[in-house]
Design an enzyme around this catalytic site. Structure first.
Site, PDB file in Angstrom:
ATOM      1  N   ASP A  88       0.856  -1.178   0.000  1.00 29.27           N
ATOM      2  CA  ASP A  88       0.000   0.000   0.000  1.00 29.27           C
ATOM      3  C   ASP A  88       0.897   1.235   0.000  1.00 29.27           C
ATOM      4  OD1 ASP A  88      -2.153   1.713   0.008  1.00 29.27           O
ATOM      5  OD2 ASP A  88      -3.216   0.711   1.629  1.00 29.27           O
TER       6      ASP A  88
HETATM    7  C1  NOJ Z   1      -3.985   3.959   0.088  1.00 28.16           C
HETATM    8  C2  NOJ Z   1      -5.187   3.097   0.271  1.00 28.16           C
HETATM    9  O1  NOJ Z   1      -5.105   2.387   1.497  1.00 28.16           O
HETATM   10  C3  NOJ Z   1      -5.400   2.105  -0.852  1.00 28.16           C
HETATM   11  O2  NOJ Z   1      -6.640   1.486  -0.673  1.00 28.16           O
HETATM   12  C4  NOJ Z   1      -5.300   2.783  -2.182  1.00 28.16           C
HETATM   13  O3  NOJ Z   1      -5.553   1.860  -3.207  1.00 28.16           O
HETATM   14  C5  NOJ Z   1      -3.935   3.405  -2.315  1.00 28.16           C
HETATM   15  N1  NOJ Z   1      -3.758   4.397  -1.271  1.00 28.16           N
HETATM   16  C6  NOJ Z   1      -3.725   4.076  -3.657  1.00 28.16           C
HETATM   17  O4  NOJ Z   1      -4.458   5.232  -3.735  1.00 28.16           O
END
Ligand code: NOJ
Length: 798
Positions: free
Chosen positions: A301
């Site tokens: 993430d």
């Molecule tokens: C953080 C988030 O937790 C995740 O769900 C998301 O896909 C990514 N950022 C990319 O934006």
């Protein structure tokens, strides 16, 4: 894996597989099918190996880096020279670019200028539609209709492809049992069985069992793992749970998605039992790769790899990057570490190059399977428009997501819903009655509010000047409302620093006057979705925000009958409303067709058929609240929401000031018609254990029930099957969902619904962490919610 003697009373599937392996290891090898055949294909992997051989170390680590250009969905953002990196073949993936033109520009640099011409994989948060915004995922789960989810994924994939995107950060399959956690909106709610069904549907809809199709995109199943179990519902917080619960509840939807062929997963921010998930070899390698046979790629993430330093598992960049890579994270999302520190670590002999190679293989596999090498560019198509076809799809899906929580008769009027000619003048009141942005819900990053039709617009169309309107209040009060206006996201006052603080008392008084002029009042209330739902949006209270509760009470005090439409992406606390308002419709965040769809439900053109995917609490202090709780040795029965009275037992598992039960339980949802259930029957009363174990994934018994529409209008019922294992070596939940079916019934019509049971439905994890079935009696209930009363049973005998 442990072998258990054949005469043991306890057999497990793994024991049987091992027994088969001993007899014929070849058979075992043949029968072990990769969950995604494309990623496992020999031909594809030969291409991967041929390319890998030609790559320099710098090119390899470049493939493991993802950068975000222009926009951020987390702290900080990369600030490297993307053009240069792309031309050197050192950009594995980019997120946030949203157009054929923008993606083609970088793709040209990678494909035409770089030495090995490896294309970039463009990614985006496509969560509940891309440009056509559908209801939020929690609402989609309320449809209990995997086909609806597939539709949403299809539209999302097609529209994302038109913008150059080949990889979506969806579905989120985290089990969410605590609505304080703002990301419950992105989930399918509290249940692993429903969550798994939805997970499969998302994967199917996006990938179509063929990543190479011109309108397929690769999924990224997130957030692996157990991110939804953050302690106290505070986002990014630690997760601490037994391995049994982890596997039996939290991992199930990820496993379902992997088995459905998911090409990639996203590792989560949280720790699990002390180990950060983004550096956890047990989760990422042992379970995902070795046990589930996953051949795809894992991306971290956002900045989760540098954040490993904050988790205090490494003091410097090199250490945390190594730990993440060795654990099984193949790509670094916006962390700027893999691309910058891995190569020197390999040169210094701290990381074997073979570990880098394995990660690169996984990335390249996905790129080849997507057909990126053959078709790296996106053709410029016509500009997006919310065409009638797209609107019809968004409305049809929304129709299935509404949950009629309550519809009690009002003296002299009967039930308020559906609204008919009985209301000559209707007052529409509330900050969500006419707010386009809010109807899109959280994570509608490419959605444009201008396409939203609000409830006010839809009702004006139906009622003309019979509709009266008052906003009543803002979504937030005082300075908070001011802040949100400024931050929020393009509203008319976004640039204005001097927005007056709203005068709630005045606007509520105006709304009360409006209600007095009408025969019935519809209140459209909720919470600010973009500000208080989704990521980093945890709450400690679950009521309506700002002065909305005061508004509701003031309008109800006029004595006018009130219909409450709840527009929110999390279970809100509706205790006052449930006690004082005769009709409540849970409409979530319905997307671009919010207004027409809600209006259809209010007027009965559509009969509500959604069912709650998460329990609605009486009080926030009950959280985490979910129906599939383990029993206690001191169960409390009935309403004990008071200090024990004379003769009443004190030492029970209960609260002194509130009932244990949900206000509206999992699976709950009314209709404008009524359904009756026959006594369910099981095809056999007893099954020998050996037969259950030998059946593999095949059914061994059926449970049948007749469901009748006994009312006067057509409707759809979600028929639900629950079981309870009454005597296992490990305590089992009081109920578990193990089947559901959406059935459309004309007035007076009866349909026979049949569910199957087999090892998959009956097993649980024993203390050896094996999926087991033991001799026991299962109680079985079939009905329209988790309170289903029609009961039968099934015995598994030695
Ligand atoms: C953080 C988030 O937790 C995740 O769900 C998301 O896909 C990514 N950022 C990319 O934006």
């Amino acid at each position: 894996m442990k072998f258990l003697a054949p005469n043991s009373v306890l057999w497990t599937l793994s024991a049987l597989v091992l027994a088969a392996a001993c007899a014929s290891p070849v058979l075992l090898a043949q029968s072990r099918q990769a969950p995604n055949q494309q990623l496992a294909s020999k031909q594809l992997n030969a291409r991967v190996e041929a390319l890998l051989k030609q790559m320099t170390l710098d090119e390899k680590v470049g493939q493991l880096a993802q950068y975000s250009v222009d926009s951020a969905t987390g702290p900080g953002a990369s600030n490297l020279k993307y053009d240069e990196l792309a031309a050197k073949g050192q950009v594995g993936s980019m997120q946030s670019l949203v157009s054929a033109e923008a993606t083609n520009r970088y793709q040209r640099l990678a494909v035409e200028k770089s030495r090995l011409h490896i294309p970039i994989l463009f990614a985006r948060d496509v969560i509940h539609g891309h440009r056509t915004i559908f209801p939020v995922p929690l609402a989609l789960a309320a449809s209990w209709d995997p086909a609806a989810v597939e539709t949403v994924a299809r539209f999302g994939a097609v529209e994302a492809r038109a913008d150059g995107i080949r990889w979506v950060f969806s579905p989120m399959v985290d089990i969410a049992r605590d609505p304080r956690w703002g990301r419950i909106v992105e989930s399918a709610g509290e249940d692993p069985y429903l969550g798994s069904a939805m997970a499969r549907a998302w994967v199917k809809g996006y990938q179509q069992d063929d990543l190479g199709k011109p309108d397929s995109v690769a999924v990224s199943v997130k957030h692996f793992a157990a991110y939804g179990a953050a302690i106290a519902g505070r986002d990014y917080n630690a997760v601490d749970m037994s391995e049994i619960v982890l596997r039996q509840v939290y991992l199930e939807p990820y496993r379902a998605a992997v088995e459905a062929g998911a090409a990639t997963l996203m590792s989560s921010f949280n720790t699990i039992n002390g180990v950060p998930a983004s550096a956890d070899p047990f989760i990422l390698t042992q379970i995902l790769r070795k046990e589930w046979g996953f051949d795809g790629m894992v991306v971290s993430d956002w900045a989760a790899i540098p954040e490993l330093r904050d988790h205090s598992i490494g003091a410097d960049d090199a250490t945390v990057a190594r730990k993440a890579l060795e654990a099984g994270v193949d790509m670094d999302m916006v962390g700027d570490l893999y691309g910058t520190v891995l190569a020197s670590q390999v040169r210094a002999g701290k990381i074997p190059e073979a570990v880098v190679d394995e990660a690169v293989r996984r990335v390249l596999r996905v790129k080849f399977a997507l057909g990126l090498f053959e078709h790296p560019y996106t053709e410029q198509g016509p500009a997006y428009d919310a065409t009638p076809e797209r609107r019809a799809a968004a409305r049809k899906v929304a129709d299935e997501t509404f949950v009629l929580l309550k519809n009690d008769p009002v003296e002299g009027l009967g039930t308020l819903l559906p609204l008919t000619a009985k209301a000559k003048k209707v007052a529409l009141i509330g900050p969500l009655a006419d707010n386009q942005r809010e109807m899109l819900g959280a994570w509608a990053v490419t959605g444009d509010p201008k396409y939203v039709v609000t409830l006010r617009t839809a009702l004006v169309e139906r009622l003309g000047d019979r509709l009266l309107y008052a906003q009543g209040c803002e979504l937030l009060s005082g300075e908070d409302a001011n802040v949100i206006k400024r931050l929020n996201f393009g509203g008319p006052d976004a640039a204005d620093d001097h927005v007056p603080i709203p005068d709630d008392a005045k606007t509520i008084a105006e709304a009360v006057e409006t209600a007095k002029k009408a025969d019935v009042a519809i209140l459209a209330l909720g919470e600010p979705t973009n500000w208080m739902e989704g990521e980093a949006s945890s709450r400690t209270t679950l009521g309506f925000t700002g002065a909305q509760q005061q508004l509701l009470e003031a309008v109800a005090a006029t004595g006018k009958p009130v219909i409450l439409v709840v527009l929110a992406g999390r279970p809100l606390e509706l205790k006052w409303a449930a006690a004082h308002v005769p009709a409540i419709l849970e409409a979530w965040s319905p997307g671009i067709e919010a207004g027409p769809a809600v209006a259809d439900a209010l007027f009965g053109d559509v009969n509500p058929s959604g069912k709650l995917p998460a329990s609605l609490p009486r009080a926030v202090g009950q959280e985490p609240l979910y129906y599939a709780q383990l029993p206690t040795g001191r169960p409390a029965r009935g309403d004990l929401s008071h200090l024990p009275r004379n003769g009443e037992e004190k030492f029970l598992s209960r609260y002194m000031d509130e009932e244990n039960s949900a206000l509206f339980p999992f699976g709950w949802g009314l209709s404008y018609t009524r359904f009756s259930y026959s006594q369910p029957t099981v095809s056999r009363d007893e099954i020998p254990l050996r037969e259950v174990l030998a059946s593999g994934h095949n059914p061994i018994a059926t449970v049948g029930v007749d469901v009748k529409n006994t009312g006067s209008v057509a409707g759809s019922e979600v028929v639900q099957l629950y079981i309870r294992n009454t005597a296992a070596s490990v305590s089992q939940p009081v109920r578990e969902l193990k089947g559901f079916a959406r059935v459309a019934l004309a007035p007076g019509e009866t349909k026979h619904v049949e569910f199957t049971l087999g090892f998959d439905e009956l097993n649980f994890y024993n203390v050896e962490i094996e999926r087991a079935v033991e001799p026991t009696t299962y109680k079985i209930w079939v009905g329209g919610s988790s309170l289903a009363a029609a009961e039968t049973g099934l015995k598994v005998v030695e």
